[in-house]
Motif scaffolding. Structure first.
Motif, PDB file in Angstrom:
ATOM      1  N   LEU A  53       0.811  -1.221   0.000  1.00 63.00           N
ATOM      2  CA  LEU A  53       0.000   0.000   0.000  1.00 63.00           C
ATOM      3  C   LEU A  53       0.844   1.271   0.000  1.00 63.00           C
ATOM      4  O   LEU A  53       0.325   2.369   0.229  1.00 63.00           O
ATOM      5  CB  LEU A  53      -0.940  -0.002   1.214  1.00 63.00           C
ATOM      6  N   GLY A  54       2.140   1.133  -0.261  1.00 64.02           N
ATOM      7  CA  GLY A  54       2.989   2.310  -0.306  1.00 64.02           C
ATOM      8  C   GLY A  54       3.106   3.017   1.026  1.00 64.02           C
ATOM      9  O   GLY A  54       3.193   4.243   1.081  1.00 64.02           O
ATOM     10  N   LEU A  55       3.126   2.258   2.121  1.00 64.98           N
ATOM     11  CA  LEU A  55       3.163   2.829   3.465  1.00 64.98           C
ATOM     12  C   LEU A  55       4.548   2.753   4.097  1.00 64.98           C
ATOM     13  O   LEU A  55       4.696   2.979   5.296  1.00 64.98           O
ATOM     14  CB  LEU A  55       2.147   2.111   4.367  1.00 64.98           C
ATOM     15  N   LEU A  73       1.617  -1.652  -8.641  1.00 65.36           N
ATOM     16  CA  LEU A  73       1.431  -0.746  -7.512  1.00 65.36           C
ATOM     17  C   LEU A  73       2.720  -0.045  -7.102  1.00 65.36           C
ATOM     18  O   LEU A  73       2.678   1.102  -6.641  1.00 65.36           O
ATOM     19  CB  LEU A  73       0.880  -1.526  -6.297  1.00 65.36           C
ATOM     20  N   LEU A  74       3.838  -0.708  -7.241  1.00 65.93           N
ATOM     21  CA  LEU A  74       5.101  -0.076  -6.857  1.00 65.93           C
ATOM     22  C   LEU A  74       5.356   1.153  -7.725  1.00 65.93           C
ATOM     23  O   LEU A  74       5.283   1.084  -8.949  1.00 65.93           O
ATOM     24  CB  LEU A  74       6.269  -1.055  -7.016  1.00 65.93           C
ATOM     25  N   GLY A  75       5.634   2.258  -7.090  1.00 70.38           N
ATOM     26  CA  GLY A  75       5.933   3.483  -7.834  1.00 70.38           C
ATOM     27  C   GLY A  75       4.730   4.334  -8.154  1.00 70.38           C
ATOM     28  O   GLY A  75       4.880   5.417  -8.738  1.00 70.38           O
ATOM     29  N   LEU A  76       3.517   3.887  -7.771  1.00 67.42           N
ATOM     30  CA  LEU A  76       2.328   4.712  -8.028  1.00 67.42           C
ATOM     31  C   LEU A  76       2.381   6.002  -7.209  1.00 67.42           C
ATOM     32  O   LEU A  76       2.841   6.012  -6.073  1.00 67.42           O
ATOM     33  CB  LEU A  76       1.055   3.946  -7.652  1.00 67.42           C
ATOM     34  N   ARG A  77       1.874   7.071  -7.788  1.00 66.20           N
ATOM     35  CA  ARG A  77       1.778   8.333  -7.050  1.00 66.20           C
ATOM     36  C   ARG A  77       0.720   8.214  -5.957  1.00 66.20           C
ATOM     37  O   ARG A  77      -0.174   7.364  -6.029  1.00 66.20           O
ATOM     38  CB  ARG A  77       1.404   9.475  -8.002  1.00 66.20           C
ATOM     39  N   ARG A  78       0.827   9.085  -4.958  1.00 67.60           N
ATOM     40  CA  ARG A  78      -0.065   8.988  -3.803  1.00 67.60           C
ATOM     41  C   ARG A  78      -1.530   9.066  -4.204  1.00 67.60           C
ATOM     42  O   ARG A  78      -2.371   8.340  -3.669  1.00 67.60           O
ATOM     43  CB  ARG A  78       0.263  10.107  -2.799  1.00 67.60           C
ATOM     44  N   ARG A  79      -1.865   9.941  -5.141  1.00 66.93           N
ATOM     45  CA  ARG A  79      -3.277  10.069  -5.542  1.00 66.93           C
ATOM     46  C   ARG A  79      -3.809   8.758  -6.097  1.00 66.93           C
ATOM     47  O   ARG A  79      -4.940   8.354  -5.796  1.00 66.93           O
ATOM     48  CB  ARG A  79      -3.418  11.184  -6.588  1.00 66.93           C
ATOM     49  N   SER A  80      -3.004   8.087  -6.906  1.00 67.88           N
ATOM     50  CA  SER A  80      -3.424   6.798  -7.465  1.00 67.88           C
ATOM     51  C   SER A  80      -3.523   5.734  -6.379  1.00 67.88           C
ATOM     52  O   SER A  80      -4.448   4.913  -6.375  1.00 67.88           O
ATOM     53  CB  SER A  80      -2.444   6.346  -8.548  1.00 67.88           C
ATOM     54  N   LEU A  81      -2.565   5.743  -5.445  1.00 69.51           N
ATOM     55  CA  LEU A  81      -2.609   4.787  -4.340  1.00 69.51           C
ATOM     56  C   LEU A  81      -3.832   5.013  -3.461  1.00 69.51           C
ATOM     57  O   LEU A  81      -4.449   4.049  -2.982  1.00 69.51           O
ATOM     58  CB  LEU A  81      -1.343   4.898  -3.497  1.00 69.51           C
ATOM     59  N   ASN A  82      -4.216   6.264  -3.256  1.00 71.22           N
ATOM     60  CA  ASN A  82      -5.368   6.555  -2.405  1.00 71.22           C
ATOM     61  C   ASN A  82      -6.664   6.012  -2.994  1.00 71.22           C
ATOM     62  O   ASN A  82      -7.622   5.760  -2.260  1.00 71.22           O
ATOM     63  CB  ASN A  82      -5.488   8.060  -2.169  1.00 71.22           C
ATOM     64  N   ARG A  83      -6.705   5.859  -4.309  1.00 72.91           N
ATOM     65  CA  ARG A  83      -7.895   5.267  -4.933  1.00 72.91           C
ATOM     66  C   ARG A  83      -7.963   3.762  -4.683  1.00 72.91           C
ATOM     67  O   ARG A  83      -9.026   3.156  -4.823  1.00 72.91           O
ATOM     68  CB  ARG A  83      -7.898   5.556  -6.432  1.00 72.91           C
ATOM     69  N   ILE A  84      -6.822   3.179  -4.336  1.00 72.10           N
ATOM     70  CA  ILE A  84      -6.743   1.734  -4.091  1.00 72.10           C
ATOM     71  C   ILE A  84      -6.840   1.414  -2.608  1.00 72.10           C
ATOM     72  O   ILE A  84      -7.516   0.459  -2.209  1.00 72.10           O
ATOM     73  CB  ILE A  84      -5.428   1.180  -4.678  1.00 72.10           C
ATOM     74  N   ARG A  85      -6.180   2.239  -1.783  1.00 74.36           N
ATOM     75  CA  ARG A  85      -6.186   2.012  -0.335  1.00 74.36           C
ATOM     76  C   ARG A  85      -7.602   2.067   0.230  1.00 74.36           C
ATOM     77  O   ARG A  85      -8.326   3.038   0.042  1.00 74.36           O
ATOM     78  CB  ARG A  85      -5.344   3.077   0.371  1.00 74.36           C
TER      79      ARG A  85
END
Length: 286
Positions: A53-55, A73-85
């Motif tokens: 989760l990029g944490l 998922l590795l290297g995704l920007r925070r905005r994209s990760l927030n749509r997944i988290r």
């Protein structure tokens, strides 16, 4: 071996924070199954789950690949990760007292995720929150919405944390030492709940724990980590009946009774203690 495509695939994952800590590990998580990741403190198992989760800390450096249904998922920007988290991948942490906000009622914490990811508000969000609390077996779910985390026992708080994780119907659930802080009888109830959720909701679950006794109860497959590497992996029965690596044998020997056999699936659903007695006991302990 499950021949279907994994819900989550970790391939050759490396993590360095000042120095290398995880050394090229690979895991496949399949829908409806619980994959155990075991090892002592410092083995890299929690870092692995946080990487999904990029944490990880900002200073962390990662390599390899983590894909969710084929999406990197590795290297995704925070905005994209927030749509997944919280929506497609959710996490349950060891201490629900830390993961739940102490100053917000339970209903607010459950419905926040729904507003952000599902667009649910008002009566629809409240109805779903009640349904989730019923699913995780929190007593008086409607009344629980207006209560605060400190008004619940430790086991009930962890059930509420699981309900929050389930709010948006994720595909993958990461559970990091979810029973470590709980009484043994309460642990059994949480483990049964995770097993039922994986089966009924077709969830892919990564269960991270140092306790191989927990793995023996519910994991379908187990990977054992030591010093940032996976030293052994096998289905549950094979690993517990015939461990191949010396480190796995050492971990098994440390269990109470020094010997443990895989628990048949049917036994997972057998109640250890009535739910009411379990929670009453825990409340008395507190």
């Amino acid at each position: 071996m499950n021949a279907t495509a994994p819900a989550l695939r970790i391939s050759d994952l490396t993590i360095a924070i000042g120095r290398p800590l995880v050394h090229g590990i690979s895991l496949d998580l399949h829908a409806g199954r619980i994959h155990g990741l075991a090892g002592e403190s410092g083995s890299g198992k929690t870092l692995t789950s946080l990487a999904v989760l990029g944490l990880l800390p900002r200073t962390a450096r990662t390599g390899g690949s983590i894909t969710l249904a084929g999406e990197e998922l590795l290297g995704l920007r925070r905005r994209s990760l927030n749509r997944i988290r919280g929506k497609r991948v959710a996490m349950v942490f060891q201490d629900p007292s830390a993961s739940l906000h102490p100053q917000l009622p339970v209903g607010r914490q459950l419905t926040d995720h729904m507003r952000v990811h599902l667009g649910l508000r008002g009566a629809a969000a409240k109805a779903r929150a009640i349904e989730l609390l019923e699913t995780v077996q929190v007593p008086n779910p409607e009344g629980a919405l207006s209560r605060y985390p400190h008004q619940f026992s430790g086991g009930q708080r962890q059930r509420i944390a699981i309900a929050c994780a389930l709010a948006c119907d994720p595909e993958v659930l990461l559970a990091d030492e979810p029973t470590t802080a709980l009484d043994v009888t309460v642990q059994a109830g949480i483990l049964r709940l995770l097993r039922d959720l994986a089966t009924e909701r077709n969830l892919a679950v990564l269960l991270v724990t140092h306790d191989l006794g927990v793995m023996s109860a519910i994991a379908d497959e187990v990977a054992v980590m030591k010093n940032g590497e996976i030293v052994e992996r096998a289905d549950r029965e094979t690993l517990f009946r015939d461990p191949q690596h010396e480190y796995t044998r050492i971990l098994l020997a440390a269990l109470p009774g020094s010997r443990i056999e895989a628990v048949p699936d049917a036994a997972v659903g057998d109640p250890v203690a009535p739910a009411e007695e379990t929670e009453e006991k825990e409340d008395a302990d507190e």
